[in-house]
Every structure is written in C-alpha cells, then in structure tokens.
Scaffold this motif. Structure first.
Motif, PDB file in Angstrom:
ATOM      1  N   LEU A 238      56.202 -48.094 -29.804  1.00 13.49           N
ATOM      2  CA  LEU A 238      57.256 -48.856 -30.471  1.00 13.49           C
ATOM      3  C   LEU A 238      57.431 -50.250 -29.884  1.00 13.49           C
ATOM      4  O   LEU A 238      57.927 -51.156 -30.570  1.00 13.49           O
ATOM      5  CB  LEU A 238      58.585 -48.096 -30.406  1.00 13.49           C
ATOM      6  CG  LEU A 238      58.620 -46.752 -31.131  1.00 13.49           C
ATOM      7  CD1 LEU A 238      60.008 -46.139 -31.024  1.00 13.49           C
ATOM      8  CD2 LEU A 238      58.214 -46.893 -32.591  1.00 13.49           C
ATOM      9  N   TRP A 239      57.030 -50.430 -28.621  1.00 15.42           N
ATOM     10  CA  TRP A 239      57.160 -51.775 -28.039  1.00 15.42           C
ATOM     11  C   TRP A 239      56.276 -52.777 -28.787  1.00 15.42           C
ATOM     12  O   TRP A 239      56.779 -53.816 -29.246  1.00 15.42           O
ATOM     13  CB  TRP A 239      56.833 -51.751 -26.546  1.00 15.42           C
ATOM     14  CG  TRP A 239      57.767 -50.903 -25.714  1.00 15.42           C
ATOM     15  CD1 TRP A 239      57.449 -49.785 -25.000  1.00 15.42           C
ATOM     16  CD2 TRP A 239      59.174 -51.100 -25.511  1.00 15.42           C
ATOM     17  NE1 TRP A 239      58.562 -49.268 -24.374  1.00 15.42           N
ATOM     18  CE2 TRP A 239      59.631 -50.059 -24.668  1.00 15.42           C
ATOM     19  CE3 TRP A 239      60.085 -52.057 -25.967  1.00 15.42           C
ATOM     20  CZ2 TRP A 239      60.964 -49.955 -24.265  1.00 15.42           C
ATOM     21  CZ3 TRP A 239      61.413 -51.949 -25.562  1.00 15.42           C
ATOM     22  CH2 TRP A 239      61.834 -50.906 -24.730  1.00 15.42           C
TER      23      TRP A 239
ATOM     24  N   GLY B  57      56.000 -54.514 -36.954  1.00 15.05           N
ATOM     25  CA  GLY B  57      56.360 -53.865 -38.202  1.00 15.05           C
ATOM     26  C   GLY B  57      55.255 -53.746 -39.226  1.00 15.05           C
ATOM     27  O   GLY B  57      55.471 -53.192 -40.303  1.00 15.05           O
TER      28      GLY B  57
ATOM     29  N   ASN C   9      61.345 -45.841 -34.964  1.00 16.53           N
ATOM     30  CA  ASN C   9      61.977 -47.100 -34.575  1.00 16.53           C
ATOM     31  C   ASN C   9      63.457 -47.120 -34.950  1.00 16.53           C
ATOM     32  O   ASN C   9      64.291 -47.680 -34.217  1.00 16.53           O
ATOM     33  CB  ASN C   9      61.253 -48.267 -35.244  1.00 16.53           C
ATOM     34  CG  ASN C   9      61.720 -49.611 -34.728  1.00 16.53           C
ATOM     35  OD1 ASN C   9      61.547 -49.934 -33.548  1.00 16.53           O
ATOM     36  ND2 ASN C   9      62.321 -50.400 -35.589  1.00 16.53           N
ATOM     37  N   ASP C  10      63.797 -46.481 -36.087  1.00 13.90           N
ATOM     38  CA  ASP C  10      65.186 -46.442 -36.547  1.00 13.90           C
ATOM     39  C   ASP C  10      65.954 -45.247 -35.994  1.00 13.90           C
ATOM     40  O   ASP C  10      67.078 -44.974 -36.429  1.00 13.90           O
ATOM     41  CB  ASP C  10      65.224 -46.408 -38.083  1.00 13.90           C
ATOM     42  CG  ASP C  10      64.664 -47.679 -38.705  1.00 13.90           C
ATOM     43  OD1 ASP C  10      64.562 -48.701 -38.001  1.00 13.90           O
ATOM     44  OD2 ASP C  10      64.292 -47.633 -39.899  1.00 13.90           O
ATOM     45  N   ARG C  11      65.352 -44.526 -35.066  1.00 14.03           N
ATOM     46  CA  ARG C  11      65.964 -43.350 -34.439  1.00 14.03           C
ATOM     47  C   ARG C  11      66.264 -42.240 -35.439  1.00 14.03           C
ATOM     48  O   ARG C  11      67.170 -41.437 -35.247  1.00 14.03           O
ATOM     49  CB  ARG C  11      67.242 -43.720 -33.680  1.00 14.03           C
ATOM     50  CG  ARG C  11      67.040 -44.706 -32.524  1.00 14.03           C
ATOM     51  CD  ARG C  11      66.194 -44.087 -31.430  1.00 14.03           C
ATOM     52  NE  ARG C  11      66.160 -44.907 -30.229  1.00 14.03           N
ATOM     53  CZ  ARG C  11      65.255 -45.850 -29.986  1.00 14.03           C
ATOM     54  NH1 ARG C  11      64.312 -46.100 -30.893  1.00 14.03           N
ATOM     55  NH2 ARG C  11      65.270 -46.535 -28.860  1.00 14.03           N
TER      56      ARG C  11
ATOM     57  N   TYR D 131      55.079 -52.331 -31.740  1.00 15.37           N
ATOM     58  CA  TYR D 131      55.550 -52.269 -33.124  1.00 15.37           C
ATOM     59  C   TYR D 131      56.711 -53.239 -33.331  1.00 15.37           C
ATOM     60  O   TYR D 131      56.892 -53.801 -34.411  1.00 15.37           O
ATOM     61  CB  TYR D 131      55.985 -50.843 -33.458  1.00 15.37           C
ATOM     62  CG  TYR D 131      56.546 -50.675 -34.848  1.00 15.37           C
ATOM     63  CD1 TYR D 131      55.709 -50.649 -35.962  1.00 15.37           C
ATOM     64  CD2 TYR D 131      57.915 -50.531 -35.053  1.00 15.37           C
ATOM     65  CE1 TYR D 131      56.230 -50.499 -37.247  1.00 15.37           C
ATOM     66  CE2 TYR D 131      58.449 -50.372 -36.324  1.00 15.37           C
ATOM     67  CZ  TYR D 131      57.594 -50.359 -37.420  1.00 15.37           C
ATOM     68  OH  TYR D 131      58.114 -50.205 -38.684  1.00 15.37           O
ATOM     69  N   GLN D 132      57.500 -53.441 -32.277  1.00 15.67           N
ATOM     70  CA  GLN D 132      58.655 -54.333 -32.378  1.00 15.67           C
ATOM     71  C   GLN D 132      58.326 -55.784 -32.034  1.00 15.67           C
ATOM     72  O   GLN D 132      59.006 -56.698 -32.503  1.00 15.67           O
ATOM     73  CB  GLN D 132      59.768 -53.838 -31.452  1.00 15.67           C
ATOM     74  CG  GLN D 132      60.343 -52.495 -31.836  1.00 15.67           C
ATOM     75  CD  GLN D 132      61.216 -51.891 -30.732  1.00 15.67           C
ATOM     76  OE1 GLN D 132      61.287 -52.417 -29.614  1.00 15.67           O
ATOM     77  NE2 GLN D 132      61.864 -50.782 -31.037  1.00 15.67           N
TER      78      GLN D 132
ATOM     79  N   TYR E 185      56.359 -44.522 -38.093  1.00 20.66           N
ATOM     80  CA  TYR E 185      56.756 -45.575 -37.154  1.00 20.66           C
ATOM     81  C   TYR E 185      58.179 -46.048 -37.448  1.00 20.66           C
ATOM     82  O   TYR E 185      58.998 -46.212 -36.530  1.00 20.66           O
ATOM     83  CB  TYR E 185      55.790 -46.763 -37.236  1.00 20.66           C
ATOM     84  CG  TYR E 185      54.616 -46.689 -36.288  1.00 20.66           C
ATOM     85  CD1 TYR E 185      54.669 -47.334 -35.055  1.00 20.66           C
ATOM     86  CD2 TYR E 185      53.460 -46.002 -36.622  1.00 20.66           C
ATOM     87  CE1 TYR E 185      53.596 -47.296 -34.181  1.00 20.66           C
ATOM     88  CE2 TYR E 185      52.373 -45.945 -35.757  1.00 20.66           C
ATOM     89  CZ  TYR E 185      52.445 -46.595 -34.535  1.00 20.66           C
ATOM     90  OH  TYR E 185      51.387 -46.550 -33.662  1.00 20.66           O
ATOM     91  N   ARG E 186      58.459 -46.280 -38.717  1.00 16.77           N
ATOM     92  CA  ARG E 186      59.799 -46.756 -39.076  1.00 16.77           C
ATOM     93  C   ARG E 186      60.857 -45.735 -38.708  1.00 16.77           C
ATOM     94  O   ARG E 186      61.937 -46.091 -38.220  1.00 16.77           O
ATOM     95  CB  ARG E 186      59.864 -47.080 -40.569  1.00 16.77           C
ATOM     96  CG  ARG E 186      59.137 -48.368 -40.957  1.00 16.77           C
ATOM     97  CD  ARG E 186      59.533 -48.837 -42.344  1.00 16.77           C
ATOM     98  NE  ARG E 186      59.102 -47.907 -43.392  1.00 16.77           N
ATOM     99  CZ  ARG E 186      57.907 -47.953 -43.975  1.00 16.77           C
ATOM    100  NH1 ARG E 186      57.017 -48.858 -43.598  1.00 16.77           N
ATOM    101  NH2 ARG E 186      57.595 -47.084 -44.929  1.00 16.77           N
TER     102      ARG E 186
END
Length: 346
Positions: free
Chosen positions: A42-43, A10, A335-337, A45-46, A331-332
């Motif tokens: 995203l992997w 994040g 990640n939040d679809r 990123y998470q 990115y957010r």
C-alpha cells in the motif's frame, strides 16, 4: 500470462507479460496457486510516482513447480511449495546463521515484483530454487492454503518481532498495529508463552480477531492517550516487549514510551521515516531496540507443523478473495480499510 503491474499511485493494472523461463540452472518456474496483497504494497500504491514502464507486484505466493533448471536437485516438477519473500541459497554463512534475509547470493526485501516476476501473477521464476522454496505436504486444493500462504511473509514477520523482542513464558507484550502483521505478532506472542498481550488498534473487526488470536487487552487510543492507557494497564511500568508492526514515526515513538525498563522494542513494520528522535529516557530505561527484515526461510520449518495441525490459524487474516482481474479492487479495499488482507487466486 497475466500479472499485476503498478504504474503509479492508485494505478494498478492487469496486463499480459512474458511467461517466465529458466535463465539460470538453479532456477525453477512456479505456477502461482495463491498470492496476496501485503500491507507494505500500500505504500507504493499511495505514493509511487507515475511511470511509463510500471512495476510488477507481489512478494507472497505459493504454487506448483512446473519446471526446474539442470542444477536443481532437491525439488521436482509437480511439488507444491511456498516461497519466502526473500530468495536465498540457504547455504552461505549468513543463511547458516539463520539470516537468509542477508544471503550473500540472494535477493533483498521486495525483490519479488521488482527485479523478478511478482507473486501477483500466474507464474514466477524463482532463483536459487533449492535454497528458497519449501515443499508443502498438502495438495493445491487444501483448505489450509490461506494459512500456508502466511508463511511466505506475514506470519514469519510477526514471529520475527516476537522472537527478536524476547517474548517468552510469562512475558507482557504490547503489539502496535491491527493489520495482518500485528495480528500475526499476537499469534506469535501467544505461541511463545506471553502472559498478557495488549493490542493497540482502532478497527473493531480486527481487534476482535486479535482477541481470538490471544490478545488479552485492546487499546484503541493513539498518541499520548494511547500511551497513558497502556501504562495504566501495566501499573505505570509498560511491557517487557513492544512489537512495532506499523512502520511510522509515531508508532515507533509510542513504542519507546510504553516499553518497560529493561524491555525491548522490536520494529518489523516497513519503515516510512528517515529518522527518529530517541530521547534520553531510552538511555535511562535501558531499552533494547531490535527487529528488521524477517528471515522467513529460517522460520518456516518451525511454524509449518503448527499450521498443518491447526494449532494456529493465521489464514483468518484474509477476509477477501479475488481473481487477478479483481486485484485493482482488492488494492482499493485494503487502502480504504474495507479489507484486512486480500487473497489472490489466479
């Protein structure tokens, strides 16, 4: 110059980093015109553990050559080029066999933004430039930029799943995943002549785009319910090819259950598992298992004419465009679809 650096889960930052320079005579410096955020970004990123040094990001980009090393002979300053997500000499035995992702002298998947500059920045040093970069016959303000950018990774990865999955005229196909790779797999299966394409995905805006790209059916359910739905659509047989474009244990197990006897499961989703149980049904059904890292450099010459002509429009997977300063928000959003795929214009 400015570039994106990931310091932990994040924690995406826009930072000043050193300008790239020629380090080897086979290098080129490319000014980035367009890059993007990949689903595989995203992997980390998470999950990436916090670090004081950070990691450069981005393995998809196209741009203009600003400088070349003394041994670069096939490229010139000012050319507009696309960079495959793996760099290669395009001359070794593996490259000649169409497997540039295993080049003896090149990079490995994820090299951009790890060992080298990232595509999410203002410029990149490209090793083995003659073998890696592919000139594009358009200007940097072309309306085709989004679709041309997909040649760097996502379209070629979807195409790889369809090719290794044995998709051909009259095939039945299931695509697992409604992300950009899955939607590119739909394009590719349609392009190769699939008769029926079942798209497994839960996001209506994405599956609607999948239908536009050629999906004939959509299954929103997952797990046993999703398996049952696909089997019902196919008279209990399953499909000739299953294109697994997610990379989770559950998606792979689903693939095994919906492949037709004698069929093929092609896995191109970046794997997020260490092991998978393969039950006896795989043996009795004679299921083929294939896939892997796409040799994008091998596929670009084949796919480029269809992008240029507008026969396919893979750039529609981009539904948000940001500048470098807005990349953390991009990115957010992914990640939040809230976004399917984010285009970056430095």
């Amino acid at each position: 110059m400015k570039a994106i650096v990931l310091y932990g889960a994040g924690d995406v930052r826009v930072e000043e980093v050193p300008d790239p320079t020629i380090q080897q005579p086979t290098d080129a410096i490319v000014r980035v015109v367009a890059g993007c955020v990949c689903g595989s970004d995203l992997w980390p990123y998470q999950t990436l553990p916090a670090s004081g040094s950070g990691r450069r990001m981005g393995h998809e980009f196209l741009g203009v050559i600003e400088e070349t090393g003394s041994q670069v002979s096939g490229l010139r300053r000012g050319q507009f080029v696309v960079a495959p997500f793996v760099w290669s000499d395009n001359t070794c035995d593996f490259c000649r066999e169409g497997l540039q992702s295993s080049c003896r002298h090149g990079g490995t998947w994820g090299t951009w933004g790890h060992d080298l500059d990232g595509g999410q920045g203002e410029a990149v040093r490209v090793p083995l430039a003659d073998g890696t970069l592919v000139p594009l016959p358009v200007e940097e303000d072309s309306a085709l930029i989004p679709s041309l950018l997909t040649l760097s990774d996502v379209l070629c990865t979807g195409h790889h799943s369809a090719v290794t999955g044995g998709v051909r005229q009259g095939s039945t196909v299931t695509v697992i995943g409604d992300g950009a790779v899955g939607l590119s797999a739909v394009i590719s299966a349609k392009r190769l002549g699939a008769e029926r394409i079942i798209l497994m995905g839960r996001h209506t805006d994405r599956t609607d785009l999948g239908r536009e790209f050629g999906a004939t059916d959509v299954v929103a359910a997952r797990g046993e319910e999703g398996i049952a739905a696909v089997l019902e659509l196919t008279g209990g047989d399953g499909t000739h090819a299953v294109l697994e474009c997610v990379g989770t244990r559950d998606s792979l197990q689903t693939s095994f259950s919906i492949a037709r006897p004698g069929g093929t499961v092609s896995c191109v989703g970046a794997p997020q598992y260490e092991e998978v149980t393969m039950d006896f049904g795989l043996f009795t059904k004679n299921i083929h298992l294939t896939g892997g890292v796409a040799p994008a450099r091998a596929y670009i010459p084949e796919l480029l004419p269809d992008v240029l002509s507008g026969a396919i429009e893979p750039g529609k997977v981009f539904d948000r465009t940001v500048g470098l300063d807005e990349v953390p928000k991009g990115y957010r959003a992914m990640n939040d679809r809230e976004a399917l795929k984010v285009l970056i214009r430095p």
